[in-house]
Design an enzyme around this catalytic site. Structure first.
Site, PDB file in Angstrom:
ATOM      1  N   THR A 136      35.433  95.798  74.945  1.00  0.00           N
ATOM      2  CA  THR A 136      35.509  97.221  74.604  1.00  0.00           C
ATOM      3  C   THR A 136      34.112  97.816  74.437  1.00  0.00           C
ATOM      4  O   THR A 136      33.150  97.085  74.134  1.00  0.00           O
ATOM      5  CB  THR A 136      36.294  97.365  73.279  1.00  0.00           C
ATOM      6  OG1 THR A 136      36.073  98.654  72.743  1.00  0.00           O
ATOM      7  CG2 THR A 136      35.831  96.351  72.242  1.00  0.00           C
ATOM      8  N   ASP A 137      34.022  99.134  74.580  1.00  0.00           N
ATOM      9  CA  ASP A 137      32.738  99.809  74.321  1.00  0.00           C
ATOM     10  C   ASP A 137      32.455  99.910  72.825  1.00  0.00           C
ATOM     11  O   ASP A 137      31.349 100.269  72.433  1.00  0.00           O
ATOM     12  CB  ASP A 137      32.723 101.203  74.974  1.00  0.00           C
ATOM     13  CG  ASP A 137      33.783 102.159  74.417  1.00  0.00           C
ATOM     14  OD1 ASP A 137      34.667 101.712  73.651  1.00  0.00           O
ATOM     15  OD2 ASP A 137      33.728 103.353  74.766  1.00  0.00           O
ATOM     16  N   GLU A 138      33.463  99.577  71.991  1.00  0.00           N
ATOM     17  CA  GLU A 138      33.259  99.720  70.544  1.00  0.00           C
ATOM     18  C   GLU A 138      32.206  98.731  70.025  1.00  0.00           C
ATOM     19  O   GLU A 138      31.673  98.917  68.931  1.00  0.00           O
ATOM     20  CB  GLU A 138      34.585  99.560  69.790  1.00  0.00           C
ATOM     21  CG  GLU A 138      35.591 100.599  70.241  1.00  0.00           C
ATOM     22  CD  GLU A 138      36.835 100.702  69.389  1.00  0.00           C
ATOM     23  OE1 GLU A 138      36.770 100.403  68.185  1.00  0.00           O
ATOM     24  OE2 GLU A 138      37.889 101.080  69.941  1.00  0.00           O
ATOM     25  N   TYR A 161      37.267  94.905  63.850  1.00  0.00           N
ATOM     26  CA  TYR A 161      37.729  94.715  65.238  1.00  0.00           C
ATOM     27  C   TYR A 161      36.546  94.595  66.188  1.00  0.00           C
ATOM     28  O   TYR A 161      36.432  93.618  66.935  1.00  0.00           O
ATOM     29  CB  TYR A 161      38.623  95.892  65.663  1.00  0.00           C
ATOM     30  CG  TYR A 161      38.834  95.983  67.167  1.00  0.00           C
ATOM     31  CD1 TYR A 161      39.511  94.983  67.852  1.00  0.00           C
ATOM     32  CD2 TYR A 161      38.328  97.065  67.893  1.00  0.00           C
ATOM     33  CE1 TYR A 161      39.692  95.064  69.243  1.00  0.00           C
ATOM     34  CE2 TYR A 161      38.505  97.151  69.274  1.00  0.00           C
ATOM     35  CZ  TYR A 161      39.184  96.147  69.940  1.00  0.00           C
ATOM     36  OH  TYR A 161      39.356  96.220  71.294  1.00  0.00           O
ATOM     37  N   LYS A 165      35.150  91.445  68.561  1.00  0.00           N
ATOM     38  CA  LYS A 165      35.031  91.553  70.018  1.00  0.00           C
ATOM     39  C   LYS A 165      33.579  91.289  70.431  1.00  0.00           C
ATOM     40  O   LYS A 165      33.317  90.621  71.438  1.00  0.00           O
ATOM     41  CB  LYS A 165      35.477  92.930  70.519  1.00  0.00           C
ATOM     42  CG  LYS A 165      36.967  93.173  70.445  1.00  0.00           C
ATOM     43  CD  LYS A 165      37.797  92.220  71.292  1.00  0.00           C
ATOM     44  CE  LYS A 165      37.617  92.402  72.781  1.00  0.00           C
ATOM     45  NZ  LYS A 165      38.581  91.573  73.567  1.00  0.00           N
TER      46      LYS A 165
HETATM   47  P1  NAD Z   1      47.444  94.976  72.755  1.00  0.00           P
HETATM   48  O1  NAD Z   1      47.336  94.850  71.265  1.00  0.00           O
HETATM   49  O2  NAD Z   1      48.356  95.990  73.341  1.00  0.00           O
HETATM   50  O3  NAD Z   1      47.858  93.564  73.385  1.00  0.00           O
HETATM   51  C1  NAD Z   1      47.322  92.353  72.940  1.00  0.00           C
HETATM   52  C2  NAD Z   1      48.170  91.232  73.515  1.00  0.00           C
HETATM   53  O4  NAD Z   1      47.585  89.987  73.120  1.00  0.00           O
HETATM   54  C3  NAD Z   1      49.617  91.236  73.011  1.00  0.00           C
HETATM   55  O5  NAD Z   1      50.509  90.986  74.081  1.00  0.00           O
HETATM   56  C4  NAD Z   1      49.640  90.101  72.012  1.00  0.00           C
HETATM   57  O6  NAD Z   1      50.916  89.478  71.902  1.00  0.00           O
HETATM   58  C5  NAD Z   1      48.608  89.158  72.593  1.00  0.00           C
HETATM   59  N1  NAD Z   1      48.003  88.289  71.568  1.00  0.00           N
HETATM   60  C6  NAD Z   1      47.512  88.654  70.358  1.00  0.00           C
HETATM   61  N2  NAD Z   1      47.076  87.574  69.696  1.00  0.00           N
HETATM   62  C7  NAD Z   1      47.284  86.499  70.511  1.00  0.00           C
HETATM   63  C8  NAD Z   1      47.041  85.100  70.395  1.00  0.00           C
HETATM   64  N3  NAD Z   1      46.481  84.589  69.279  1.00  0.00           N
HETATM   65  N4  NAD Z   1      47.358  84.298  71.431  1.00  0.00           N
HETATM   66  C9  NAD Z   1      47.930  84.810  72.551  1.00  0.00           C
HETATM   67  N5  NAD Z   1      48.212  86.121  72.707  1.00  0.00           N
HETATM   68  C10 NAD Z   1      47.892  86.954  71.705  1.00  0.00           C
HETATM   69  O7  NAD Z   1      45.944  95.206  73.246  1.00  0.00           O
HETATM   70  P2  NAD Z   1      45.411  96.009  74.516  1.00  0.00           P
HETATM   71  O8  NAD Z   1      45.164  97.398  74.110  1.00  0.00           O
HETATM   72  O9  NAD Z   1      46.260  95.699  75.679  1.00  0.00           O
HETATM   73  O10 NAD Z   1      44.000  95.314  74.717  1.00  0.00           O
HETATM   74  C11 NAD Z   1      43.889  94.128  75.501  1.00  0.00           C
HETATM   75  C12 NAD Z   1      42.441  93.717  75.615  1.00  0.00           C
HETATM   76  O11 NAD Z   1      41.697  94.780  76.211  1.00  0.00           O
HETATM   77  C13 NAD Z   1      41.778  93.434  74.273  1.00  0.00           C
HETATM   78  O12 NAD Z   1      40.945  92.321  74.420  1.00  0.00           O
HETATM   79  C14 NAD Z   1      40.982  94.687  73.980  1.00  0.00           C
HETATM   80  O13 NAD Z   1      39.859  94.397  73.202  1.00  0.00           O
HETATM   81  C15 NAD Z   1      40.612  95.116  75.381  1.00  0.00           C
HETATM   82  N6  NAD Z   1      40.377  96.563  75.521  1.00  0.00           N
HETATM   83  C16 NAD Z   1      41.370  97.448  75.186  1.00  0.00           C
HETATM   84  C17 NAD Z   1      41.115  98.819  75.304  1.00  0.00           C
HETATM   85  C18 NAD Z   1      42.169  99.835  74.924  1.00  0.00           C
HETATM   86  O14 NAD Z   1      41.845 101.018  74.832  1.00  0.00           O
HETATM   87  N7  NAD Z   1      43.410  99.456  74.732  1.00  0.00           N
HETATM   88  C19 NAD Z   1      39.880  99.258  75.754  1.00  0.00           C
HETATM   89  C20 NAD Z   1      38.909  98.324  76.091  1.00  0.00           C
HETATM   90  C21 NAD Z   1      39.165  96.973  75.954  1.00  0.00           C
END
Ligand code: NAD
Length: 354
Positions: A136-138, A161, A165
């Protein structure tokens, strides 16, 4: 190509799985199914006989080394896309332990198992293998009124968080530099789109507006985020996976900076247009106590991924938001099941509640 996706039942992960399967790749989805994991988001894949044949679900925790090892051995991936994480900043304020465990320890375990597996591959497969870490950009902290995050921006995470990350990004970098694991990192701005868990701003506001409930805006709603439609993020990840340079990082964003208050207003206007109500939904906006340590502004300079890999988002914020709000209005089956479960839309992440 066989791809091991971690966190493929989540918001971004399910978009990645759907796109990979549609593109003809074989996917194994390793997911623990926490409150945020939802296999309903993969119905497009699992309900289609042909697509389902190239997809496997493995329930497992990324911090559980034997489970991760079994997934590598059973599915013999050519690449890993590591998305599994605890992802909600408010939850990280109330309970940072799960974030350290999944985001830091989990990434360490996946790296160790990837390294073990990669080292045992024949030379040609070893040269082709990729580990894509989705971040993430955070991790870069908060911007003032000017400037953009780039791949060269120093890390300055402010929330539990983003700190976890950031830790995971550093581990991936070190596993590449120290052990030669062919890894690539992406840092993306805020995503929005279908199948996002309704604790995040856009789906929360859409559903509350639909139900005539208050629309909570933190502080005065002045925080600025750079929004990207989730399918555009997933497309960027596939491109980085196919053509990204090993050891590099790529900043991904939509050049769509918006104040939170303006995002909420735009959602209200769309709900009014698509489901006219007695009164304008903007009247439901309610200012609530700000999030402790709330970052003021994020904005991404995505010129490297555009220049080097030819990536460009397909959706503008206006077109993507319209698609998103329309999707929530038309897909009650998905969010009603989510809402009837563990999460009821309560406010999280106020320090006094921690
Ligand atoms: P989300 O919370 O919707 O999904 C997370 C998934 O990971 C879920 O399916 C959960 O069951 C699974 N999970 C959690 N803990 C786990 C574990 N210990 N073992 C196995 N699976 C596990 O999150 P998201 O928004 O889809 O984000 C996914 C990734 O993308 C993250 O790494 C996040 O940092 C990154 N990201 C998200 C965004 C955003 O805006 N949503 C932006 C940039 C980066």
């Amino acid at each position: 190509m066989a791809v091991l996706v971690t966190g493929g039942a989540g918001f971004v992960g399910s978009a990645v799985v759907r796109q990979l399967v549609r593109a003809g790749e074989r996917v194994a989805n390793l997911d623990a199914l926490t409150y945020a994991g939802n296999l309903d988001s993969l119905r497009e894949v699992t309900d289609d006989l042909e697509a389902a044949a190239s997809y496997a679900f493995v329930r497992g925790d990324v911090a559980d080394a034997p489970a991760v090892r079994r997934a590598f051995e059973a599915h013999r991936p050519d690449a890993v896309v590591h998305l599994a994480a605890e992802s909600h900043v408010d939850r990280s304020i109330d309970g940072p332990g799960d974030f350290v465990r999944t985001n830091v320890v989990g990434t360490f375990v996946v790296l160790q198992e990837a390294l073990r597996y990669w080292r045992a591959l024949p030379a040609e497969a070893r040269a082709r293998f990729r580990f894509l870490h989705v971040s993430t950009d955070e991790v870069f902290g908060s911007l003032g009124a000017e400037g953009h995050f780039t791949e060269a921006t120093p890390y300055a995470p402010n929330s539990p968080y983003s700190a976890t990350k950031a830790g995971s990004d550093h581990l991936v970098r070190a596993w590449h530099h120290t052990y030669g694991l062919p890894a690539v990192v992406t840092n993306c701005s805020n995503n929005y789109g279908p199948y996002q868990f309704p604790e995040k701003l856009i789906p929360l506001v859409t559903l509350n507006a639909l139900e005539g409930r208050p629309l909570p805006v933190y502080g005065r709603g002045e925080q600025v985020r750079d929004w990207l439609f989730v399918e555009d993020h997933a497309a960027a990840l596939r491109l980085v996976l196919a053509r990204g340079a090993v050891g590099e990082t790529y900043a991904i964003g939509g050049h769509n900076e918006r104040r939170n208050l303006d995002v909420v207003g735009a959602v209200c206007d769309l709900v009014d247009e698509l489901r006219p109500g007695a009164r304008p939904r903007r009247e439901l906006i309610t200012f609530v106590a700000d999030r402790p340590g709330h970052d003021r502004r994020y904005a991404i300079d995505a010129s490297k991924v555009a220049r080097e890999l030819g990536w460009a988002p397909a959706e503008s914020f206006e077109s993507g938001l319209r698609r998103t709000v329309a999707w929530y209005l038309e897909n009650r089956w998905w969010w009603e099941r989510v809402r009837s479960g563990v999460y009821r839309g309560e406010r999280l992440g106020r320090l006094e509640a921690a």
